[in-house]
Design a protein around this motif. Structure first.
Motif, PDB file in Angstrom:
ATOM      1  N   ARG A  86       0.844  -1.200   0.000  1.00 32.78           N
ATOM      2  CA  ARG A  86       0.000   0.000   0.000  1.00 32.78           C
ATOM      3  C   ARG A  86       0.878   1.248   0.000  1.00 32.78           C
ATOM      4  O   ARG A  86       0.589   2.221  -0.679  1.00 32.78           O
ATOM      5  N   GLU A 124      -9.901   8.941  -3.253  1.00 34.53           N
ATOM      6  CA  GLU A 124      -9.680   7.538  -3.602  1.00 34.53           C
ATOM      7  C   GLU A 124      -9.308   7.421  -5.071  1.00 34.53           C
ATOM      8  O   GLU A 124      -9.728   8.225  -5.893  1.00 34.53           O
ATOM      9  N   ASN A 129      -9.825   2.301  -7.899  1.00 34.84           N
ATOM     10  CA  ASN A 129     -10.034   0.987  -7.284  1.00 34.84           C
ATOM     11  C   ASN A 129     -10.582   1.091  -5.869  1.00 34.84           C
ATOM     12  O   ASN A 129     -10.698   0.083  -5.179  1.00 34.84           O
ATOM     13  N   ASN A 183      -9.060   2.643  -3.363  1.00 32.53           N
ATOM     14  CA  ASN A 183      -7.974   2.775  -2.387  1.00 32.53           C
ATOM     15  C   ASN A 183      -7.822   4.223  -1.959  1.00 32.53           C
ATOM     16  O   ASN A 183      -7.726   5.120  -2.808  1.00 32.53           O
ATOM     17  N   GLU A 184      -7.824   4.465  -0.654  1.00 36.61           N
ATOM     18  CA  GLU A 184      -7.653   5.828  -0.144  1.00 36.61           C
ATOM     19  C   GLU A 184      -6.215   6.263  -0.371  1.00 36.61           C
ATOM     20  O   GLU A 184      -5.282   5.589   0.026  1.00 36.61           O
TER      21      GLU A 184
END
Length: 147
Positions: free
Chosen positions: A5, A70, A73, A75-76
Motif C-alpha cells: 500500500r 480515492e 479501485n 484505495n484511499e
C-alpha cells in the motif's frame, strides 16, 4: 500501512500528502499544489461572498467534515477536512439590490501532488464517492459537484 500500500500511495502521490492549507516538508522537484473546487449547489438564501457550509440536505458538507480521495479501485490515497466555503451565485439572474439570493457554497481545497485529479474520487464523511472532473477554469485543477 503495508509495504504494498505504501508503494501504491508513493507511486500515485510521490510521497506527498493531500492537505487543505499546509504543505508537506519534503516534496519532489516536480510536485505542485493544485486546487480542487468543491461545489455544493444547495440554493440557500444568503449574501454573496459570505462564509458558508452546505445547507438543507447538504449539511454534511461543512467546515471540518472529513473527506478522503480515492483512486479508481477504491484505495484511499489521501484524507483531510473541509475548509469553510464562500457563497457564490447559483444562477445567472439579476436579483437587483436584494441582500440575500439563492447561492451555492464553494470550497477550495489545496492538493499536493495529485497529478491528474480527474482520475480520482472524493468521499465526504463516508458518503458515496463523487467524481473529480477536470476544470476549464484557470488555477483550478478539478471540480467536484456534491449531489
Amino acid at each position: 500501512m503495508s509495504p504494498s500500500r505504501s508503494a501504491a500511495v508513493g507511486a500515485l502521490l510521490l510521497g506527498a500528502t493531500f492537505v487543505t492549507g499546509c504543505a508537506s516538508e519534503s516534496h519532489a522537484a516536480d510536485v505542485e499544489t493544485q486546487t480542487i473546487r468543491l461545489i455544493i449547489p444547495d440554493g440557500n438564501l444568503r449574501p454573496l461572498g459570505t462564509s458558508c457550509a452546505g445547507a438543507g440536505p447538504y449539511r454534511f458538507a461543512h467546515q471540518e467534515a472529513p473527506f478522503a480521495i480515492e483512486d479508481g479501485n477504491g484505495n484511499e490515497v489521501a484524507r483531510g477536512v473541509l475548509p469553510a466555503g464562500t457563497s457564490e451565485k447559483i444562477m445567472d439572474v439579476d436579483f437587483g439590490a436584494v441582500k440575500r439570493q439563492p447561492t451555492m457554497c464553494v470550497m477550495l481545497l489545496k492538493v499536493d501532488a495529485v497529478r491528474k485529479p480527474d482520475e480520482y474520487l472524493m468521499v465526504i464523511d463516508g458518503r458515496a464517492a463523487l467524481p473529480i472532473k477536470k476544470s476549464d477554469n484557470v488555477g483550478i485543477a478539478g471540480e467536484v459537484v456534491v449531489s
